[in-house]
Design a protein around this motif. Structure first.
Motif, PDB file in Angstrom:
ATOM      1  N   ASP A 177      34.275  27.666  43.501  1.00  7.63           N
ATOM      2  CA  ASP A 177      33.394  27.218  44.585  1.00  7.63           C
ATOM      3  C   ASP A 177      31.942  27.103  44.140  1.00  7.63           C
ATOM      4  OD1 ASP A 177      35.362  26.876  46.539  1.00  7.63           O
ATOM      5  OD2 ASP A 177      35.265  28.976  47.150  1.00  7.63           O
ATOM      6  N   GLY A 178      31.743  26.662  42.911  1.00 10.83           N
ATOM      7  CA  GLY A 178      30.392  26.461  42.396  1.00 10.83           C
ATOM      8  C   GLY A 178      29.656  27.727  42.015  1.00 10.83           C
ATOM      9  N   HIS A 179      30.366  28.861  41.995  1.00 10.72           N
ATOM     10  CA  HIS A 179      29.742  30.140  41.649  1.00 10.72           C
ATOM     11  C   HIS A 179      30.538  30.827  40.540  1.00 10.72           C
ATOM     12  CE1 HIS A 179      27.161  29.903  45.147  1.00 10.72           C
ATOM     13  NE2 HIS A 179      28.222  29.607  45.870  1.00 10.72           N
ATOM     14  N   ALA A 180      29.835  31.617  39.739  1.00  5.06           N
ATOM     15  CA  ALA A 180      30.501  32.405  38.705  1.00  5.06           C
ATOM     16  C   ALA A 180      31.201  33.588  39.344  1.00  5.06           C
ATOM     17  CB  ALA A 180      29.483  32.886  37.680  1.00  5.06           C
ATOM     18  N   ILE A 181      32.439  33.825  38.927  1.00  8.34           N
ATOM     19  CA  ILE A 181      33.162  35.020  39.343  1.00  8.34           C
ATOM     20  C   ILE A 181      33.670  35.729  38.093  1.00  8.34           C
ATOM     21  CG2 ILE A 181      33.843  34.040  41.574  1.00  8.34           C
ATOM     22  CD1 ILE A 181      36.740  33.863  40.429  1.00  8.34           C
ATOM     23  N   LEU A 182      33.821  37.026  38.197  1.00 13.18           N
ATOM     24  CA  LEU A 182      34.383  37.824  37.121  1.00 13.18           C
ATOM     25  C   LEU A 182      35.654  38.473  37.630  1.00 13.18           C
ATOM     26  CD1 LEU A 182      31.186  39.646  35.789  1.00 13.18           C
ATOM     27  CD2 LEU A 182      32.286  37.586  34.870  1.00 13.18           C
ATOM     28  N   ILE A 183      36.672  38.469  36.783  1.00  8.47           N
ATOM     29  CA  ILE A 183      37.920  39.161  37.102  1.00  8.47           C
ATOM     30  C   ILE A 183      38.163  40.152  35.974  1.00  8.47           C
ATOM     31  CG2 ILE A 183      40.389  38.967  37.568  1.00  8.47           C
ATOM     32  CD1 ILE A 183      39.867  36.047  38.428  1.00  8.47           C
ATOM     33  N   VAL A 184      38.213  41.432  36.317  1.00  7.28           N
ATOM     34  CA  VAL A 184      38.461  42.482  35.334  1.00  7.28           C
ATOM     35  C   VAL A 184      39.960  42.746  35.335  1.00  7.28           C
ATOM     36  CG1 VAL A 184      37.854  44.795  34.550  1.00  7.28           C
ATOM     37  CG2 VAL A 184      36.188  43.445  35.864  1.00  7.28           C
ATOM     38  N   THR A 185      40.581  42.603  34.162  1.00  8.87           N
ATOM     39  CA  THR A 185      42.027  42.753  34.029  1.00  8.87           C
ATOM     40  C   THR A 185      42.361  43.750  32.927  1.00  8.87           C
ATOM     41  OG1 THR A 185      42.457  41.103  32.300  1.00  8.87           O
ATOM     42  CG2 THR A 185      42.221  40.280  34.546  1.00  8.87           C
ATOM     43  N   ALA A 186      43.604  44.180  32.899  1.00 10.76           N
ATOM     44  CA  ALA A 186      44.079  45.015  31.797  1.00 10.76           C
ATOM     45  C   ALA A 186      44.129  44.173  30.530  1.00 10.76           C
ATOM     46  CB  ALA A 186      45.458  45.574  32.127  1.00 10.76           C
ATOM     47  N   GLY A 187      43.999  44.837  29.398  1.00 15.33           N
ATOM     48  CA  GLY A 187      43.960  44.145  28.114  1.00 15.33           C
ATOM     49  C   GLY A 187      45.193  43.337  27.780  1.00 15.33           C
ATOM     50  N   ASP A 188      46.341  43.697  28.344  1.00 14.08           N
ATOM     51  CA  ASP A 188      47.574  42.977  28.044  1.00 14.08           C
ATOM     52  C   ASP A 188      47.934  41.936  29.100  1.00 14.08           C
ATOM     53  OD1 ASP A 188      48.161  44.835  30.025  1.00 14.08           O
ATOM     54  OD2 ASP A 188      50.068  45.459  29.134  1.00 14.08           O
ATOM     55  N   GLY A 237      42.059  29.192  45.716  1.00 19.04           N
ATOM     56  CA  GLY A 237      42.104  27.831  46.243  1.00 19.04           C
ATOM     57  C   GLY A 237      41.663  26.762  45.275  1.00 19.04           C
ATOM     58  N   THR A 238      41.638  27.081  43.991  1.00 18.13           N
ATOM     59  CA  THR A 238      41.224  26.123  42.976  1.00 18.13           C
ATOM     60  C   THR A 238      41.878  26.466  41.649  1.00 18.13           C
ATOM     61  OG1 THR A 238      39.301  25.040  41.956  1.00 18.13           O
ATOM     62  CG2 THR A 238      39.144  27.420  42.284  1.00 18.13           C
ATOM     63  N   LYS A 239      41.905  25.508  40.757  1.00 19.46           N
ATOM     64  CA  LYS A 239      42.454  25.723  39.422  1.00 19.46           C
ATOM     65  C   LYS A 239      41.531  26.664  38.640  1.00 19.46           C
ATOM     66  CE  LYS A 239      43.845  23.160  35.341  1.00 19.46           C
ATOM     67  NZ  LYS A 239      43.918  21.860  34.687  1.00 19.46           N
ATOM     68  N   ALA A 240      42.118  27.530  37.823  1.00 20.55           N
ATOM     69  CA  ALA A 240      41.334  28.453  36.996  1.00 20.55           C
ATOM     70  C   ALA A 240      40.534  27.663  35.963  1.00 20.55           C
ATOM     71  CB  ALA A 240      42.255  29.447  36.299  1.00 20.55           C
ATOM     72  N   LYS A 241      39.204  27.782  36.019  1.00 20.88           N
ATOM     73  CA  LYS A 241      38.332  27.117  35.054  1.00 20.88           C
ATOM     74  C   LYS A 241      37.391  28.166  34.472  1.00 20.88           C
ATOM     75  CE  LYS A 241      34.674  23.666  34.516  1.00 20.88           C
ATOM     76  NZ  LYS A 241      33.811  24.536  33.731  1.00 20.88           N
ATOM     77  N   MET A 242      37.676  28.542  33.227  1.00 22.78           N
ATOM     78  CA  MET A 242      36.837  29.542  32.569  1.00 22.78           C
ATOM     79  C   MET A 242      35.472  28.947  32.242  1.00 22.78           C
ATOM     80  SD  MET A 242      39.318  31.875  30.228  1.00 22.78           S
ATOM     81  CE  MET A 242      38.139  33.220  30.287  1.00 22.78           C
ATOM     82  N   LEU A 243      34.456  29.794  32.262  1.00 23.32           N
ATOM     83  CA  LEU A 243      33.114  29.361  31.893  1.00 23.32           C
ATOM     84  C   LEU A 243      33.022  29.184  30.386  1.00 23.32           C
ATOM     85  CD1 LEU A 243      30.941  31.804  34.058  1.00 23.32           C
ATOM     86  CD2 LEU A 243      31.606  29.468  34.595  1.00 23.32           C
ATOM     87  N   SER A 244      32.183  28.262  29.948  1.00 19.02           N
ATOM     88  CA  SER A 244      31.919  28.093  28.519  1.00 19.02           C
ATOM     89  C   SER A 244      31.045  29.256  28.061  1.00 19.02           C
ATOM     90  CB  SER A 244      31.196  26.772  28.267  1.00 19.02           C
ATOM     91  OG  SER A 244      29.853  26.862  28.733  1.00 19.02           O
ATOM     92  N   PRO A 245      30.977  29.525  26.752  1.00 18.46           N
ATOM     93  CA  PRO A 245      30.114  30.613  26.277  1.00 18.46           C
ATOM     94  C   PRO A 245      28.662  30.485  26.756  1.00 18.46           C
ATOM     95  CG  PRO A 245      31.588  29.942  24.531  1.00 18.46           C
ATOM     96  CD  PRO A 245      31.787  28.960  25.664  1.00 18.46           C
ATOM     97  N   ASP A 246      28.116  29.289  26.763  1.00 13.35           N
ATOM     98  CA  ASP A 246      26.737  29.098  27.233  1.00 13.35           C
ATOM     99  C   ASP A 246      26.619  29.399  28.723  1.00 13.35           C
ATOM    100  OD1 ASP A 246      25.827  28.391  24.732  1.00 13.35           O
ATOM    101  OD2 ASP A 246      25.967  26.232  25.092  1.00 13.35           O
ATOM    102  N   GLU A 247      27.610  28.950  29.497  1.00 12.82           N
ATOM    103  CA  GLU A 247      27.593  29.210  30.941  1.00 12.82           C
ATOM    104  C   GLU A 247      27.695  30.709  31.234  1.00 12.82           C
ATOM    105  OE1 GLU A 247      29.701  25.331  32.999  1.00 12.82           O
ATOM    106  OE2 GLU A 247      30.980  26.721  31.889  1.00 12.82           O
TER     107      GLU A 247
END
Length: 159
Positions: free
Chosen positions: A52-63, A76-86
């Motif tokens: 939704d135009g905002h950065a979100i963080l999801i903390v998950t287990a390492g595996d 409600g949207t496809k998973a789009k990871m941020l680029s390293p610069d973003e």
């Protein structure tokens, strides 16, 4: 430097002395597990996405890995990871040290249920050679997470 920002954040809770810094890199789950002498699954990796135009963080287990169908159902949207610069610009931490502490304003943090099987976990602390051991209650409190979500696969043998 982001680790100094995280240490300052934890200082207000008298937890700064629990931040660990390593001679070796802890930038990946495997390297962090080696540095901490623990199982990779106990590393709390922080993944950054755009929703939704905002950065979100999801903390998950390492595996755990993101399950695209579960992610889409949750956000409600496809998973789009941020680029390293973003990541650096929007979140405030660089790749390898991304954590849910002392993040930029407007970043929303979620905790994935893949973490719930552990008493304590090890998230990074803003640098590629740092971590802190936290109970799940502490992680929930200090990350400022808005909720628990279930958006991962690969960790639950019953799934």
């Amino acid at each position: 430097m982001a680790i100094e920002k995280v240490k300052a954040y934890f200082r207000q809770y008298n937890l700064a002395d629990r931040v660990q810094e390593f001679e070796m890199s802890s930038a990946t789950v495997e390297l962090a597990a080696q540095a901490l002498h623990c199982e990779p699954c106990r590393i709390a990796k922080t993944l950054s996405f755009m929703a939704d135009g905002h950065a979100i963080l999801i903390v998950t287990a390492g595996d755990a890995r993101i399950d695209n169908a579960k992610y889409k159902a949750q956000f409600g949207t496809k998973a789009k990871m941020l680029s390293p610069d973003e990541v650096e610009t929007l979140v405030g931490h660089g790749i390898g040290g991304v954590c849910p502490f002392a993040v930029n304003e407007g970043v929303t943090v979620y905790l994935d249920t893949s973490l719930r099987r552990f008493e304590t976990v090890y998230p990074a602390c803003g640098s590629s050679n740092s971590a802190i051991e936290l109970t799940l209650a502490e992680l929930e409190k200090y990350s400022g997470s808005v909720s628990w979500v279930s958006v991962c696969k690969g960790w639950d043998i019953s799934a």
